[in-house]
Motif scaffolding. Structure first.
Motif, mmCIF file in Angstrom:
data_model
loop_
_atom_site.group_PDB
_atom_site.id
_atom_site.type_symbol
_atom_site.label_atom_id
_atom_site.label_comp_id
_atom_site.label_asym_id
_atom_site.label_seq_id
_atom_site.Cartn_x
_atom_site.Cartn_y
_atom_site.Cartn_z
ATOM 1 N N LYS A 54 23.719 47.263 -29.258
ATOM 2 C CA LYS A 54 25.127 47.645 -29.447
ATOM 3 C C LYS A 54 25.551 48.774 -28.508
ATOM 4 O O LYS A 54 26.728 49.077 -28.371
ATOM 5 C CB LYS A 54 25.351 48.108 -30.897
ATOM 6 N N CYS A 55 24.586 49.440 -27.914
ATOM 7 C CA CYS A 55 24.862 50.639 -27.103
ATOM 8 C C CYS A 55 25.500 50.265 -25.758
ATOM 9 O O CYS A 55 25.028 49.352 -25.080
ATOM 10 C CB CYS A 55 23.550 51.384 -26.868
ATOM 11 N N ALA A 90 26.019 52.067 -32.921
ATOM 12 C CA ALA A 90 24.674 51.861 -32.379
ATOM 13 C C ALA A 90 23.662 52.809 -33.009
ATOM 14 O O ALA A 90 22.478 52.751 -32.673
ATOM 15 C CB ALA A 90 24.688 52.047 -30.871
#
Ligand code: SF4
Ligand code: SF4
Length: 292
Positions: A54-55, A90
């Motif tokens: 997700k980062c 994240a």
């Protein structure tokens, strides 16, 4: 007032004991079971889970981190500041300090449902008995308020603590990973000596309890080991019900988010049907056995 580290509280749980329940998860465990599905429960301290998929590498977290630990984890103090600024979800902090009063407030929210469904509260982990004074304050209050209490435990603790806690517990789900001490050490990193003694104590005083046995292919599913388990269970006079739990690898991705290595490699999930032979063996020995 006592406080402790909790990593989750789940309401309206249907699978953690009789009726509708609130399940309180205590953080910290002295065992290191190779197949542990909740690695975030092992450390006693709050921890940061990082979801690299997700980062977007905006580095907002790096700017607020007081210790420079966002990507290395070294020196992380679990302050949660990186999670607060991450716009992409994240980061997730697991574990927070709560007082016994705060936990009771959460438990009381569903007290009407406990009454209607013959439910109550389940204490799980991690290992609940790792925080005995905190637990005792909560379970004494539950008893005072006539809330049904279930302890979900490895029983890995001193007999003194176990005996004291049992006074305020209505039902116990106790793990038995393996009755052989040498194999138990290989699977969990610790001796089962206290665990077996605590199970025998529960049996002796007639405490209501059920045994949970995770079956891990290649570790505790050989005939030799199963016969050791059966011999131990057959010595118990109260004839507790035994639940067999098939190995699964659902916790694997959590290890990555914690920067830990999944110890079980590419071992596949076990099918419930694969446990039928073992369940039948237990039943042949007169043990009330179910597959979960
Ligand atoms: S703030 Fe979130 S998205 Fe940005 S670098 Fe940190 S973890 Fe990645
Ligand atoms: S929890 Fe705090 S110390 Fe740990 S990485 Fe995030 S900001 Fe840094």
């Amino acid at each position: 007032m006592e406080s402790g580290i909790i990593f989750d509280i789940q309401n309206l749980s249907l699978h953690d004991g009789p009726g509708l329940r609130t399940t309180v998860f205590f953080k910290g465990c002295p065992l290191r079971c190779l197949w542990c599905a909740n690695p975030e429960s092992q450390s006693s301290q709050p921890e940061m889970m990082y979801y690299s998929d997700k980062c977007v590498h905006c580095m907002a977290c790096k700017e607020v981190c007081p210790t420079g630990a966002v990507f290395t984890r070294k020196g992380c103090i679990g302050c949660g500041k990186c999670m607060e600024v991450c716009m992409y979800c994240a980061r997730k902090l697991v574990g927070k300090s709560m007082t016994s009063d705060q936990v009771m407030e959460e438990i009381r929210k569903d007290s009407m449902l406990y009454k209607e469904s013959d439910g109550g509260v389940t204490f799980s982990g991690g290992e609940v008995l790792r925080q005995p004074m905190f637990l005792l304050e909560i379970i004494k209050q539950c008893k005072h308020e006539r809330i049904h209490t279930l302890l979900d435990t490895t029983a890995y603790c001193s007999q003194e603590i176990f005996n004291e806690v049992l006074k305020y517990i209505d039902l116990v789900y106790v793990d038995l990973k393996c009755a052989s001490d040498s194999e138990h050490k290989k699977m969990t990193g610790v001796s089962n000596s206290n665990i077996l003694k605590n199970i025998q104590f529960m049996d002796k005083i007639g405490k209501a309890f059920e045994i949970r046995m995770p079956i891990i292919p290649g570790y505790n599913d050989s005939m030799q080991i199963l016969e050791t388990d059966i011999r131990f269970i057959k010595t118990l006079e109260t004839k507790p019900k035994v639940w067999l739990l098939p190995f699964h690898a659902f916790g694997k991705t959590k290890y990555e988010t914690l920067g830990m290595k999944w110890p079980m490699g590419d071992k596949k999930n076990m099918d419930r049907d694969e446990l039928k032979t073992i369940a039948n063996l237990f039943v042949e020995y007169g043990i009330d056995t179910k597959i979960q």
